[in-house]
Design a protein around this motif. Structure first.
Motif, PDB file in Angstrom:
ATOM      1  N   THR A 238      29.047  56.293 -32.842  1.00 14.90           N
ATOM      2  CA  THR A 238      29.480  55.706 -31.580  1.00 14.90           C
ATOM      3  C   THR A 238      29.572  54.179 -31.624  1.00 14.90           C
ATOM      4  O   THR A 238      30.171  53.586 -30.724  1.00 14.90           O
ATOM      5  CB  THR A 238      28.533  56.115 -30.435  1.00 14.90           C
ATOM      6  N   ALA A 239      28.981  53.535 -32.621  1.00 15.61           N
ATOM      7  CA  ALA A 239      29.067  52.077 -32.711  1.00 15.61           C
ATOM      8  C   ALA A 239      28.815  51.624 -34.136  1.00 15.61           C
ATOM      9  O   ALA A 239      27.998  52.227 -34.852  1.00 15.61           O
ATOM     10  CB  ALA A 239      28.049  51.424 -31.776  1.00 15.61           C
ATOM     11  N   VAL A 240      29.529  50.590 -34.539  1.00 15.15           N
ATOM     12  CA  VAL A 240      29.321  49.977 -35.855  1.00 15.15           C
ATOM     13  C   VAL A 240      29.345  48.457 -35.670  1.00 15.15           C
ATOM     14  O   VAL A 240      30.265  47.918 -35.050  1.00 15.15           O
ATOM     15  CB  VAL A 240      30.420  50.379 -36.865  1.00 15.15           C
TER      16      VAL A 240
ATOM     17  N   PHE B   7      25.675  44.348 -44.461  1.00 14.64           N
ATOM     18  CA  PHE B   7      25.026  45.503 -43.845  1.00 14.64           C
ATOM     19  C   PHE B   7      25.831  45.981 -42.649  1.00 14.64           C
ATOM     20  O   PHE B   7      26.618  45.241 -42.066  1.00 14.64           O
ATOM     21  CB  PHE B   7      23.568  45.204 -43.472  1.00 14.64           C
ATOM     22  N   PHE B   8      25.629  47.250 -42.345  1.00 13.39           N
ATOM     23  CA  PHE B   8      26.359  47.913 -41.265  1.00 13.39           C
ATOM     24  C   PHE B   8      25.329  48.598 -40.365  1.00 13.39           C
ATOM     25  O   PHE B   8      24.598  49.478 -40.841  1.00 13.39           O
ATOM     26  CB  PHE B   8      27.323  48.958 -41.835  1.00 13.39           C
ATOM     27  N   ASP B   9      25.261  48.177 -39.116  1.00 12.54           N
ATOM     28  CA  ASP B   9      24.395  48.849 -38.150  1.00 12.54           C
ATOM     29  C   ASP B   9      25.210  49.933 -37.475  1.00 12.54           C
ATOM     30  O   ASP B   9      26.175  49.639 -36.754  1.00 12.54           O
ATOM     31  CB  ASP B   9      23.854  47.850 -37.121  1.00 12.54           C
TER      32      ASP B   9
ATOM     33  N   PRO C  83      35.440  42.585 -34.612  1.00 11.31           N
ATOM     34  CA  PRO C  83      36.644  43.377 -34.912  1.00 11.31           C
ATOM     35  C   PRO C  83      36.492  44.225 -36.180  1.00 11.31           C
ATOM     36  O   PRO C  83      37.008  45.344 -36.233  1.00 11.31           O
ATOM     37  CB  PRO C  83      37.731  42.308 -35.085  1.00 11.31           C
ATOM     38  N   GLN C  84      35.771  43.708 -37.178  1.00 13.47           N
ATOM     39  CA  GLN C  84      35.589  44.478 -38.417  1.00 13.47           C
ATOM     40  C   GLN C  84      34.781  45.752 -38.138  1.00 13.47           C
ATOM     41  O   GLN C  84      35.112  46.827 -38.632  1.00 13.47           O
ATOM     42  CB  GLN C  84      34.884  43.598 -39.451  1.00 13.47           C
ATOM     43  N   GLY C  85      33.744  45.606 -37.311  1.00  9.59           N
ATOM     44  CA  GLY C  85      32.943  46.774 -36.954  1.00  9.59           C
ATOM     45  C   GLY C  85      33.761  47.816 -36.209  1.00  9.59           C
ATOM     46  O   GLY C  85      33.650  49.023 -36.464  1.00  9.59           O
ATOM     47  N   GLU C  86      34.619  47.362 -35.292  1.00  6.33           N
ATOM     48  CA  GLU C  86      35.467  48.292 -34.539  1.00  6.33           C
ATOM     49  C   GLU C  86      36.436  49.028 -35.466  1.00  6.33           C
ATOM     50  O   GLU C  86      36.671  50.235 -35.327  1.00  6.33           O
ATOM     51  CB  GLU C  86      36.250  47.535 -33.455  1.00  6.33           C
ATOM     52  N   THR C  87      37.002  48.276 -36.414  1.00  9.89           N
ATOM     53  CA  THR C  87      37.942  48.880 -37.363  1.00  9.89           C
ATOM     54  C   THR C  87      37.257  49.934 -38.214  1.00  9.89           C
ATOM     55  O   THR C  87      37.814  51.013 -38.476  1.00  9.89           O
ATOM     56  CB  THR C  87      38.550  47.780 -38.256  1.00  9.89           C
ATOM     57  N   ILE C  88      36.039  49.613 -38.658  1.00 12.54           N
ATOM     58  CA  ILE C  88      35.297  50.571 -39.484  1.00 12.54           C
ATOM     59  C   ILE C  88      34.940  51.804 -38.667  1.00 12.54           C
ATOM     60  O   ILE C  88      35.023  52.934 -39.161  1.00 12.54           O
ATOM     61  CB  ILE C  88      34.052  49.895 -40.083  1.00 12.54           C
ATOM     62  N   LYS C  89      34.576  51.596 -37.409  1.00 11.55           N
ATOM     63  CA  LYS C  89      34.272  52.751 -36.541  1.00 11.55           C
ATOM     64  C   LYS C  89      35.496  53.658 -36.432  1.00 11.55           C
ATOM     65  O   LYS C  89      35.381  54.895 -36.552  1.00 11.55           O
ATOM     66  CB  LYS C  89      33.820  52.279 -35.163  1.00 11.55           C
ATOM     67  N   ASP C  90      36.672  53.075 -36.249  1.00  9.36           N
ATOM     68  CA  ASP C  90      37.895  53.883 -36.162  1.00  9.36           C
ATOM     69  C   ASP C  90      38.126  54.652 -37.467  1.00  9.36           C
ATOM     70  O   ASP C  90      38.511  55.832 -37.443  1.00  9.36           O
ATOM     71  CB  ASP C  90      39.104  52.984 -35.870  1.00  9.36           C
ATOM     72  N   ALA C  91      37.898  53.983 -38.597  1.00  4.27           N
ATOM     73  CA  ALA C  91      38.090  54.652 -39.891  1.00  4.27           C
ATOM     74  C   ALA C  91      37.098  55.797 -40.067  1.00  4.27           C
ATOM     75  O   ALA C  91      37.439  56.851 -40.614  1.00  4.27           O
ATOM     76  CB  ALA C  91      37.943  53.631 -41.018  1.00  4.27           C
TER      77      ALA C  91
END
Lengths: 83, 83
Positions: B35-37, A42-44, B17-25
Protein backbone atom coordinates in the motif's frame (compact mmCIF):
# COMPACT_ATOMS: atom_id res chain seq x y z
CA UNK A 1 -0.26 -4.60 8.20
CA UNK A 2 3.50 -4.81 8.24
CA UNK A 3 6.14 -2.17 7.63
CA UNK A 4 9.42 -3.54 6.32
CA UNK A 5 12.64 -1.78 5.42
CA UNK A 6 14.47 -3.41 2.51
CA UNK A 7 18.17 -2.49 2.32
CA UNK A 8 19.93 -2.79 -1.05
CA UNK A 9 23.73 -2.58 -1.04
CA UNK A 10 26.60 -3.29 -3.37
CA UNK A 11 28.18 -6.70 -2.93
CA UNK A 12 31.45 -6.60 -0.99
CA UNK A 13 33.40 -7.36 -4.15
CA UNK A 14 31.91 -4.45 -6.12
CA UNK A 15 33.64 -1.06 -6.13
CA UNK A 16 31.40 1.75 -4.86
CA UNK A 17 32.44 4.88 -6.79
CA UNK A 18 29.82 7.12 -5.17
CA UNK A 19 31.04 6.14 -1.72
CA UNK A 20 34.65 6.87 -2.67
CA UNK A 21 33.68 10.28 -4.06
CA UNK A 22 31.78 11.15 -0.89
CA UNK A 23 34.73 10.05 1.25
CA UNK A 24 36.99 12.39 -0.73
CA UNK A 25 34.51 15.24 -0.27
CA UNK A 26 34.38 14.54 3.48
CA UNK A 27 38.18 14.76 3.61
CA UNK A 28 37.96 18.12 1.83
CA UNK A 29 35.71 19.24 4.69
CA UNK A 30 38.58 18.39 7.05
CA UNK A 31 37.19 15.14 8.47
CA UNK A 32 40.22 12.96 7.85
CA UNK A 33 39.04 10.63 10.63
CA UNK A 34 36.51 9.18 8.15
CA UNK A 35 38.18 6.12 6.64
CA UNK A 36 35.41 4.50 4.60
CA UNK A 37 32.02 5.36 3.09
CA UNK A 38 29.57 2.92 1.49
CA UNK A 39 26.33 4.04 -0.12
CA UNK A 40 23.09 2.09 -0.22
CA UNK A 41 19.37 2.46 -0.84
CA UNK A 42 16.45 1.46 1.29
CA UNK A 43 12.76 1.01 0.62
CA UNK A 44 10.15 1.37 3.35
CA UNK A 45 7.29 -0.84 2.19
CA UNK A 46 3.88 -1.10 3.82
CA UNK A 47 2.26 -4.47 3.18
CA UNK A 48 -1.31 -5.39 4.03
CA UNK A 49 -0.28 -8.84 5.25
CA UNK A 50 1.62 -10.48 8.11
CA UNK A 51 4.02 -13.36 8.74
CA UNK A 52 5.04 -15.68 5.92
CA UNK A 53 3.04 -13.73 3.32
CA UNK A 54 5.28 -10.73 4.00
CA UNK A 55 8.46 -12.79 3.59
CA UNK A 56 7.14 -14.13 0.29
CA UNK A 57 6.13 -10.70 -1.01
CA UNK A 58 9.46 -9.11 -0.08
CA UNK A 59 11.39 -11.92 -1.76
CA UNK A 60 9.42 -11.58 -5.00
CA UNK A 61 9.63 -7.77 -5.03
CA UNK A 62 13.38 -7.85 -4.42
CA UNK A 63 13.99 -10.60 -6.98
CA UNK A 64 11.83 -9.12 -9.73
CA UNK A 65 12.23 -5.40 -9.21
CA UNK A 66 14.48 -3.81 -6.62
CA UNK A 67 17.78 -5.68 -6.73
CA UNK A 68 20.37 -6.08 -9.48
CA UNK A 69 21.83 -9.39 -8.33
CA UNK A 70 24.87 -8.98 -10.56
CA UNK A 71 26.18 -6.17 -8.37
CA UNK A 72 23.84 -5.87 -5.41
CA UNK A 73 22.51 -7.81 -2.48
CA UNK A 74 19.68 -7.11 -0.04
CA UNK A 75 18.32 -7.81 3.38
CA UNK A 76 15.27 -6.54 5.20
CA UNK A 77 13.92 -5.96 8.66
CA UNK A 78 10.40 -5.72 9.97
CA UNK A 79 9.91 -2.26 11.47
CA UNK A 80 6.35 -2.78 12.66
CA UNK A 81 3.77 -5.55 12.47
CA UNK A 82 0.10 -5.34 13.43
CA UNK A 83 -2.98 -7.43 12.67
CA UNK B 1 36.67 3.27 15.52
CA UNK B 2 32.95 3.65 15.02
CA UNK B 3 30.67 2.48 12.23
CA UNK B 4 27.58 4.63 11.79
CA UNK B 5 24.70 4.33 9.35
CA UNK B 6 23.27 7.70 8.29
CA UNK B 7 19.74 7.50 6.86
CA UNK B 8 18.55 10.28 4.54
CA UNK B 9 14.84 10.42 3.75
CA UNK B 10 12.37 12.83 2.23
CA UNK B 11 10.49 14.95 4.73
CA UNK B 12 6.96 13.71 5.41
CA UNK B 13 5.51 16.67 3.51
CA UNK B 14 7.53 16.01 0.34
CA UNK B 15 6.11 13.86 -2.43
CA UNK B 16 8.31 10.84 -3.25
CA UNK B 17 7.84 10.20 -7.00
CA UNK B 18 10.32 7.30 -7.10
CA UNK B 19 8.46 5.54 -4.30
CA UNK B 20 5.13 6.02 -6.09
CA UNK B 21 6.57 4.64 -9.32
CA UNK B 22 7.95 1.59 -7.54
CA UNK B 23 4.60 1.02 -5.84
CA UNK B 24 2.90 1.03 -9.25
CA UNK B 25 5.47 -1.44 -10.60
CA UNK B 26 4.90 -3.69 -7.59
CA UNK B 27 1.16 -3.66 -8.32
CA UNK B 28 1.94 -4.66 -11.91
CA UNK B 29 3.74 -7.68 -10.45
CA UNK B 30 0.46 -8.59 -8.75
CA UNK B 31 1.32 -7.54 -5.21
CA UNK B 32 -1.70 -5.36 -4.56
CA UNK B 33 -1.20 -5.90 -0.81
CA UNK B 34 1.60 -3.31 -0.95
CA UNK B 35 0.00 0.00 0.00
CA UNK B 36 2.97 2.39 0.30
CA UNK B 37 6.61 2.63 -0.74
CA UNK B 38 9.09 5.28 0.39
CA UNK B 39 12.63 5.45 -0.93
CA UNK B 40 15.70 6.59 0.98
CA UNK B 41 19.48 6.53 0.94
CA UNK B 42 21.90 5.42 3.59
CA UNK B 43 25.61 5.94 4.12
CA UNK B 44 27.73 3.51 6.12
CA UNK B 45 30.57 5.64 7.45
CA UNK B 46 33.63 4.37 9.32
CA UNK B 47 35.06 7.02 11.63
CA UNK B 48 38.35 6.77 13.48
CA UNK B 49 36.88 8.30 16.63
CA UNK B 50 34.38 7.47 19.39
CA UNK B 51 31.71 9.14 21.47
CA UNK B 52 31.01 12.84 21.12
CA UNK B 53 33.57 13.26 18.33
CA UNK B 54 31.47 10.90 16.20
CA UNK B 55 28.28 12.84 16.87
CA UNK B 56 30.03 16.06 15.91
CA UNK B 57 31.52 14.59 12.72
CA UNK B 58 28.19 13.10 11.60
CA UNK B 59 26.39 16.37 12.21
CA UNK B 60 28.91 18.35 10.15
CA UNK B 61 29.00 15.81 7.32
CA UNK B 62 25.21 15.69 7.13
CA UNK B 63 24.83 19.48 7.33
CA UNK B 64 27.53 20.32 4.83
CA UNK B 65 27.34 17.44 2.38
CA UNK B 66 24.80 14.64 2.56
CA UNK B 67 21.43 16.24 3.26
CA UNK B 68 19.32 18.72 1.29
CA UNK B 69 17.45 20.22 4.22
CA UNK B 70 14.86 21.80 1.92
CA UNK B 71 13.43 18.38 1.11
CA UNK B 72 15.24 15.85 3.25
CA UNK B 73 15.90 14.93 6.82
CA UNK B 74 18.31 12.46 8.41
CA UNK B 75 19.01 10.34 11.42
CA UNK B 76 21.79 7.93 12.23
CA UNK B 77 22.55 4.91 14.33
CA UNK B 78 25.82 3.52 15.63
CA UNK B 79 26.30 0.04 14.19
CA UNK B 80 29.56 -0.74 15.98
CA UNK B 81 31.92 1.08 18.32
CA UNK B 82 35.38 -0.02 19.46
CA UNK B 83 38.34 1.77 21.03
Amino acid sequence: MTNVRIFVTYKQSVFDPQGETIKDAIHTLGHDEVTAVKVGKFFDVTIDATGAAVDQAVKEIADQLLVNFNMETYHYQVLEEAE
